[in-house]
Design a protein around this motif. Structure first.
Motif, PDB file in Angstrom:
ATOM      1  N   GLY A 768       0.942  -1.179  -0.043  1.00  0.00           N
ATOM      2  CA  GLY A 768       0.077   0.064  -0.013  1.00  0.00           C
ATOM      3  C   GLY A 768       0.823   1.387   0.062  1.00  0.00           C
ATOM      4  O   GLY A 768       2.011   1.202   0.057  1.00  0.00           O
ATOM      5  N   ASN A 769       0.104   2.429  -0.102  1.00  0.00           N
ATOM      6  CA  ASN A 769       0.939   3.724  -0.292  1.00  0.00           C
ATOM      7  C   ASN A 769       1.192   4.418   1.072  1.00  0.00           C
ATOM      8  O   ASN A 769       1.857   5.264   1.163  1.00  0.00           O
ATOM      9  CB  ASN A 769       0.105   4.693  -1.140  1.00  0.00           C
ATOM     10  N   ASN A 770       0.379   3.574   2.172  1.00  0.00           N
ATOM     11  CA  ASN A 770       0.438   4.447   3.592  1.00  0.00           C
ATOM     12  C   ASN A 770       0.206   3.196   4.394  1.00  0.00           C
ATOM     13  O   ASN A 770      -0.256   2.198   4.187  1.00  0.00           O
ATOM     14  CB  ASN A 770      -0.304   5.581   3.725  1.00  0.00           C
ATOM     15  N   THR A 771       0.177   3.520   5.834  1.00  0.00           N
ATOM     16  CA  THR A 771       0.351   2.566   6.767  1.00  0.00           C
ATOM     17  C   THR A 771      -1.282   2.023   6.961  1.00  0.00           C
ATOM     18  O   THR A 771      -1.564   0.926   7.462  1.00  0.00           O
ATOM     19  CB  THR A 771       0.625   2.868   8.194  1.00  0.00           C
ATOM     20  N   ARG A 772      -2.108   3.012   6.529  1.00  0.00           N
ATOM     21  CA  ARG A 772      -3.612   2.553   6.476  1.00  0.00           C
ATOM     22  C   ARG A 772      -4.089   1.448   5.749  1.00  0.00           C
ATOM     23  O   ARG A 772      -4.561   0.541   5.900  1.00  0.00           O
ATOM     24  CB  ARG A 772      -4.307   3.787   6.533  1.00  0.00           C
ATOM     25  N   GLU A 773      -3.439   1.882   4.322  1.00  0.00           N
ATOM     26  CA  GLU A 773      -3.609   0.605   3.156  1.00  0.00           C
ATOM     27  C   GLU A 773      -2.914  -0.561   3.620  1.00  0.00           C
ATOM     28  O   GLU A 773      -3.555  -1.705   3.326  1.00  0.00           O
ATOM     29  CB  GLU A 773      -3.042   1.379   1.936  1.00  0.00           C
ATOM     30  N   VAL A 774      -1.792  -0.519   4.176  1.00  0.00           N
ATOM     31  CA  VAL A 774      -0.953  -1.991   4.513  1.00  0.00           C
ATOM     32  C   VAL A 774      -1.785  -2.497   5.538  1.00  0.00           C
ATOM     33  O   VAL A 774      -2.032  -3.771   5.457  1.00  0.00           O
ATOM     34  CB  VAL A 774       0.365  -1.649   4.873  1.00  0.00           C
ATOM     35  N   LEU A 775      -2.529  -1.770   6.484  1.00  0.00           N
ATOM     36  CA  LEU A 775      -3.158  -2.530   7.634  1.00  0.00           C
ATOM     37  C   LEU A 775      -4.364  -3.161   7.240  1.00  0.00           C
ATOM     38  O   LEU A 775      -4.701  -4.322   7.757  1.00  0.00           O
ATOM     39  CB  LEU A 775      -3.349  -1.477   8.615  1.00  0.00           C
ATOM     40  N   SER A 776      -5.080  -2.390   6.334  1.00  0.00           N
ATOM     41  CA  SER A 776      -6.125  -2.949   5.695  1.00  0.00           C
ATOM     42  C   SER A 776      -5.835  -4.425   4.803  1.00  0.00           C
ATOM     43  O   SER A 776      -6.739  -5.130   4.970  1.00  0.00           O
ATOM     44  CB  SER A 776      -6.895  -2.104   4.761  1.00  0.00           C
ATOM     45  N   VAL A 777      -4.814  -4.456   4.361  1.00  0.00           N
ATOM     46  CA  VAL A 777      -4.341  -5.637   3.603  1.00  0.00           C
ATOM     47  C   VAL A 777      -4.147  -6.924   4.570  1.00  0.00           C
ATOM     48  O   VAL A 777      -4.555  -7.932   4.317  1.00  0.00           O
ATOM     49  CB  VAL A 777      -3.171  -5.389   2.666  1.00  0.00           C
ATOM     50  N   LEU A 778      -3.345  -6.383   5.632  1.00  0.00           N
ATOM     51  CA  LEU A 778      -2.992  -7.259   6.639  1.00  0.00           C
ATOM     52  C   LEU A 778      -4.123  -7.802   7.426  1.00  0.00           C
ATOM     53  O   LEU A 778      -4.342  -9.050   7.945  1.00  0.00           O
ATOM     54  CB  LEU A 778      -1.828  -6.866   7.623  1.00  0.00           C
ATOM     55  N   ASP A 779      -5.013  -6.948   7.821  1.00  0.00           N
ATOM     56  CA  ASP A 779      -6.284  -7.280   8.563  1.00  0.00           C
ATOM     57  C   ASP A 779      -7.488  -6.891   7.676  1.00  0.00           C
ATOM     58  O   ASP A 779      -8.000  -5.768   8.212  1.00  0.00           O
ATOM     59  CB  ASP A 779      -6.034  -6.785  10.025  1.00  0.00           C
ATOM     60  N   PRO A 780      -7.986  -7.354   6.623  1.00  0.00           N
ATOM     61  CA  PRO A 780      -9.070  -6.891   6.016  1.00  0.00           C
ATOM     62  C   PRO A 780     -10.466  -6.768   6.891  1.00  0.00           C
ATOM     63  O   PRO A 780     -11.135  -5.904   6.587  1.00  0.00           O
ATOM     64  CB  PRO A 780      -9.417  -7.904   4.844  1.00  0.00           C
ATOM     65  N   ASN A 781     -10.419  -7.474   8.140  1.00  0.00           N
ATOM     66  CA  ASN A 781     -11.770  -7.689   8.733  1.00  0.00           C
ATOM     67  C   ASN A 781     -11.796  -6.390   9.895  1.00  0.00           C
ATOM     68  O   ASN A 781     -12.739  -6.190  10.507  1.00  0.00           O
ATOM     69  CB  ASN A 781     -11.991  -8.800   9.410  1.00  0.00           C
ATOM     70  N   VAL A 782     -11.030  -5.314   9.694  1.00  0.00           N
ATOM     71  CA  VAL A 782     -10.758  -4.588  10.898  1.00  0.00           C
ATOM     72  C   VAL A 782     -11.991  -3.518  10.684  1.00  0.00           C
ATOM     73  O   VAL A 782     -11.844  -3.051   9.735  1.00  0.00           O
ATOM     74  CB  VAL A 782      -9.252  -4.179  11.055  1.00  0.00           C
ATOM     75  N   ASP A 783     -12.449  -3.092  11.437  1.00  0.00           N
ATOM     76  CA  ASP A 783     -13.388  -1.928  11.620  1.00  0.00           C
ATOM     77  C   ASP A 783     -12.947  -0.797  12.054  1.00  0.00           C
ATOM     78  O   ASP A 783     -12.922   0.515  11.400  1.00  0.00           O
ATOM     79  CB  ASP A 783     -14.783  -2.372  12.202  1.00  0.00           C
ATOM     80  N   GLU A 784     -12.181  -0.766  13.071  1.00  0.00           N
ATOM     81  CA  GLU A 784     -11.716   0.435  13.592  1.00  0.00           C
ATOM     82  C   GLU A 784     -10.142   0.063  13.665  1.00  0.00           C
ATOM     83  O   GLU A 784      -9.613  -0.993  14.248  1.00  0.00           O
ATOM     84  CB  GLU A 784     -12.181   0.612  15.211  1.00  0.00           C
ATOM     85  N   VAL A 785      -9.187   1.060  13.463  1.00  0.00           N
ATOM     86  CA  VAL A 785      -7.924   0.771  13.510  1.00  0.00           C
ATOM     87  C   VAL A 785      -7.197   0.545  14.998  1.00  0.00           C
ATOM     88  O   VAL A 785      -6.472  -0.346  15.069  1.00  0.00           O
ATOM     89  CB  VAL A 785      -7.163   2.123  12.962  1.00  0.00           C
ATOM     90  N   SER A 786      -7.941   1.228  15.888  1.00  0.00           N
ATOM     91  CA  SER A 786      -7.399   0.998  17.238  1.00  0.00           C
ATOM     92  C   SER A 786      -7.916  -0.368  18.046  1.00  0.00           C
ATOM     93  O   SER A 786      -7.578  -0.738  18.847  1.00  0.00           O
ATOM     94  CB  SER A 786      -7.993   2.142  18.191  1.00  0.00           C
ATOM     95  N   SER A 787      -8.812  -1.035  17.158  1.00  0.00           N
ATOM     96  CA  SER A 787      -9.076  -2.282  17.650  1.00  0.00           C
ATOM     97  C   SER A 787      -8.313  -3.616  17.191  1.00  0.00           C
ATOM     98  O   SER A 787      -8.352  -4.568  17.853  1.00  0.00           O
ATOM     99  CB  SER A 787     -10.582  -2.645  17.250  1.00  0.00           C
ATOM    100  N   THR A 788      -7.523  -3.346  16.291  1.00  0.00           N
ATOM    101  CA  THR A 788      -6.483  -4.409  15.964  1.00  0.00           C
ATOM    102  C   THR A 788      -5.319  -4.276  16.403  1.00  0.00           C
ATOM    103  O   THR A 788      -4.470  -3.208  16.454  1.00  0.00           O
ATOM    104  CB  THR A 788      -6.376  -4.590  14.259  1.00  0.00           C
TER     105      THR A 788
END
Length: 849
Positions: A768-788
């Motif tokens: 991904g282009n930023n940490t948010r995109e990378v995070l969504s790839v590693l944990d696609p089911n996450v709703d809130e960033v602070s919950s993963t």
């Protein structure tokens, strides 16, 4: 009621100890001591004052069993005491004045006066009366000592003579040589009993091996006579062709008359020698005319003390004592016979054996040596020119003291025990003093009860120290320790038990303490043993301190005390930064020793134990998290593939495969970190949120809340000191470890967040282009960033929540902070807040935030 027989039967102890003579000797003394103590306790508790005679009878039986058992090891000393004790306490503590000359003369005159008006009595009857129940104590005592000496000699091997040719022929080789006409100037000229006395060369008057055979015969006869077996000696002479010697040696038999009534006809049969005193006079002459064994035999039979003590065959202490005692008794017998004959001569009646008045007077004058008392005997032996007769060993000294009487025993105790720093014959003296102490309340005791009690305490202490120096003997110390006063027992004995390290030996000691000591005393001693070992810094290392708790793990009833000391040891280890040892002890070693400790111990003790366990679990979880952080990398390890010759489709496939490898690698590494961090976080939170506060004081209605509460039950003086020490240790642990726990939690949150951020940033070019995109790839089911937990924000939020746990009054975490650390903690929380804002802005993409 417990029977006396049962108590006097003690099973053999410690069968597992390697058997050797020394251990068996100590075991014998131990068993005799234990039987003696138990049996006497039964007597004192079961018999009333109305049963005095019955009690005295049982006391005598118990005393004799004790002395005779000890005599198996040291026959001379203990068999002598048994002989004296059998006569009664009065004879045992006889005063020397009772055997003085005037007392003896008074006894003789009273005996003769009582018989003068009665019917005629033979010499044999007179001497039987002398040895009867009515005999004075000093005479019974001498007879007992003489019997004891005879038994001593009888225990020695008697060398049986080997004669040449026919044993029925006297001097066979000499007889043969004389028949063949052989003559020598220094040899006998005829086979006659007096022939050797007529030769100037007295050493070897016989031919061939006759001298050796004759010497062997006389040695065996002398040994039998010293053993009190004159009949056996005369039998040997008869068997080996010398009946004339047997006839001569039997001349000391007292004269007696047997009257037999057969069909109303009276038959009178004479026995013994009516001229016994005249026979003794001739024996004295023979003793001075003959040599070596033959001279010794005649001197003993004639009560010739001077000649016997100068004989080379009688130069041991025992033989010298035998000569003197037998001479004293023989002299008294002669005086009684002479007095009786004198009284009979006044009546005008010529009694057999009373016709030689002048011979009797001459004989008494000849044997008037100044050896009239036991003290004079010992003085004579000590002044002997022969060193073998001056035997000055402590064993001889003890026997000499009891032979002399009460005053000599007192001097012995003062000289050898009270005034000497060295303790010779420690085992013997300890058992001797204990026996004397058991008789101290009887009339005639030479030492006061209080003084003997002090002597007994000192001797037992020395003996216990001696026993505890050897692993194979330490188990014998329990019964002796039971005789000590409670204060001395609790002060000294636990120090000695700290040397015992083998579990089987400890169990055996505890079982014996439980069997012998009063109820509860075993636990008091074991508590002190463990307390001493835990508080000793130099002598016992951590391993031995951990093993010390094993003293309290043989009985389920002791598990509560074991838990108290386990907490104490764990506190020490943690204060000394020995967390690994504390962890191994509390989680590995202690549960094996105390398998059922869930319900043991007071509430506060259990809570303290649980708190220490929780801390060690948290520390171990934190160390595992650190290892995981070191061994796990946040950056991708996948290698790029050379795509120079790839077409577009191949490049897309290669990129897709690369993404999959990175995703798998990142997820796998992150899961390890997340598991370790979550585990550490939970364990650390258990410490910080421990019910009521970690290591905070807690009391209920059944518990005083101190780690040494067992001391209060026994009103020990150092209860306050132990409680204060425990409270100080708890405060130190709280001040030292709670900030460490908080710091550990901070490290877990902060470093895990940093690791996750590094991991996400490393994957930006590919996933991904930023940490948010990378995070969504590693944990696609996450709703809130602070919950993963893959997001740094997750860990920073937990770090922010740490302040609520620290500030909560329920857990008292804040109270353990010093001012400097409080400032550090607040700075950390400020940094956490800033990082939270930065991380939130990064995730939302709002840079203004």
């Amino acid at each position: 009621k417990i029977s006396l027989h049962d108590l006097m039967t003690v099973p053999t102890v410690l069968k597992s100890v390697p058997r050797n003579a020394t251990t068996d000797e100590y075991r014998l003394h131990h068993d005799a001591f234990l039987r003696f103590v138990r049996a006497r306790n039964v007597i004192y508790h079961q018999f009333s004052q109305s049963d005095v005679k019955f009690c005295q009878k049982d006391e005598l039986a118990i005393d004799l069993d004790y002395l005779q058992t000890l005599a198996i090891d040291q026959y001379q000393i203990w068999s002598l005491l048994a002989k004296l004790r059998r006569l009664g306490v009065d004879a045992f503590w006889m005063d020397e004045i009772e055997s003085e000359r005037n007392v003896q003369q008074q006894f003789l005159f009273e005996s003769v006066s009582s018989l003068t008006g009665s019917s005629h009595r033979t010499h044999s009857q007179l001497l039987q009366d002398l040895c009867g129940e009515t005999a004075p104590t000093f005479l019974k005592r001498r007879q007992a000592i003489l019997e004891w000496l005879q038994e001593n000699f009888a225990r020695k091997d008697i060398r049986h003579p080997r004669m040449s040719f026919s044993s029925r022929i006297m001097w066979p080789e000499s007889t043969k040589s004389l028949k063949l006409g052989k003559r020598k100037a220094n040899k006998i000229r005829s086979v006659h009993p007096d022939a050797p006395l007529l030769i100037s060369e007295r050493e070897t008057p016989l031919f061939g091996t006759d001298c050796k055979s004759d010497k062997d015969l006389l040695q065996a006869c002398l040994q039998n006579i010293l053993s009190g077996r004159l009949e056996k000696a005369t039998e040997l002479c008869s068997v080996h062709g010398q009946p004339w010697r047997a006839a001569v040696w039997q001349g000391g038999e007292p004269f007696k008359i047997d009257a037999l009534d057969k069909e109303k006809q009276t038959t009178i049969i004479n026995h013994g020698n009516p001229s016994r005193i005249l026979w003794k006079s001739h024996c004295r002459k023979l003793a001075r005319a003959t040599l070596d064994e033959e001279s010794a035999i005649y001197a003993i039979l004639a009560n010739d003390t001077r000649t016997a003590l100068a004989n080379p065959c009688l130069r041991s202490w025992e033989s010298g004592l035998y000569v003197c005692i037998s001479s004293m008794i023989g002299r008294l017998e002669d005086e009684l016979i002479c007095l009786y004959n004198t009284e009979k001569r006044k009546t005008g009646f010529v009694f057999p054996g009373s016709e030689n008045e002048q011979d009797e007077i001459d004989s008494l004058l000849t044997t008037s040596e100044p050896i009239l008392t036991e003290t004079s005997i010992i003085t004579t032996l000590r002044s002997s020119p022969f060193k073998t007769m001056q035997d000055n060993t402590i064993e001889i000294e003890i026997m000499e003291a009891f032979i002399q009487g009460r005053n000599a025993v007192t001097s012995l105790l003062h000289k050898r025990w009270l005034e000497s720093s060295e303790k010779p014959l420690l085992r013997t003296m300890t058992h001797l003093i204990f026996f004397l102490y058991s008789l101290a309340d009887k009339p005639g005791s030479p030492v006061k009860v209080d003084r003997l009690k002090n002597m007994l305490e000192c001797s037992i202490l020395d003996y216990i120290r001696h026993l505890t120096e050897r692993p194979d003997l330490i188990q014998f110390s329990v019964v002796y320790a039971s005789m000590l006063p409670t204060g001395t027992l609790l002060e000294v004995y636990p120090k000695l038990l700290t040397k015992v390290q083998v579990p089987d030996e400890r169990r055996l000691l505890w079982e014996k303490m439980k069997d012998i000591f009063e109820e509860g005393m075993d636990l008091r001693i074991l508590n002190r043993v463990v307390n001493l070992m835990l508080n000793e810094k130099k002598e016992f290392n951590n391993v031995k301190k951990c093993q010390a708790i094993g003293w309290l793990c043989f009985s389920q009833h002791h598990y509560g005390e074991a838990l108290i000391f386990a907490n104490s040891l764990t506190r020490q280890l943690l204060l000394n930064d020995e967390k690994y040892v504390a962890n191994q002890f509390l989680w590995q070693y202690f549960p094996k020793m105390v398998p059922s400790n869930d319900k043991e111990g007071s509430v506060s003790t259990r809570r303290e134990h649980d708190a220490l366990q929780v801390y060690l679990e948290a520390n171990e979880a934190f160390e595992r998290w650190k290892d995981c952080m070191v061994n796990s990398t946040a950056k991708c390890k996948a290698k790029d593939i050379d795509q120079t010759n790839f077409n577009e489709i191949e490049k897309d496939i290669s990129l897709s495969m690369k993404k999959r490898r990175i995703i798998d690698e990142k997820q796998k590494a992150a899961q390890k970190i997340i598991f370790a961090a979550n585990t550490a976080q939970c364990k650390l939170d258990e410490v910080l949120t421990f019910d009521g506060g970690w290591l905070q004081e807690y009391e209920d209605e059944y518990d005083v809340g101190d780690a040494e509460n067992w001391l209060q039950e026994y009103e020990d003086d150092d209860v306050g000191d132990a409680e204060e020490r425990r409270k100080r240790e708890l405060k130190k642990l709280q001040s030292k470890l709670i900030p460490q726990i908080v710091k550990m939690a901070q490290d877990v949150y902060d470093e895990t967040a940093t690791w996750m951020k590094t991991m996400l940033e490393d994957a930006i070019p590919v996933l991904g282009n930023n940490t948010r995109e990378v995070l969504s790839v590693l944990d696609p089911n996450v709703d809130e960033v602070s919950s993963t937990p893959l997001a740094p924000l997750y860990w920073l939020c937990h770090a922010e929540a740490l302040v609520e746990k620290v500030a909560s009054e329920e857990y008292s975490v804040y109270d353990s902070f010093e001012e400097e650390y409080l400032k550090t903690f607040l700075d950390y929380m400020e940094n956490v807040t800033i990082r939270l804002l930065e991380e939130s802005a990064d995730v939302s993409g709002d840079q203004k935030l």
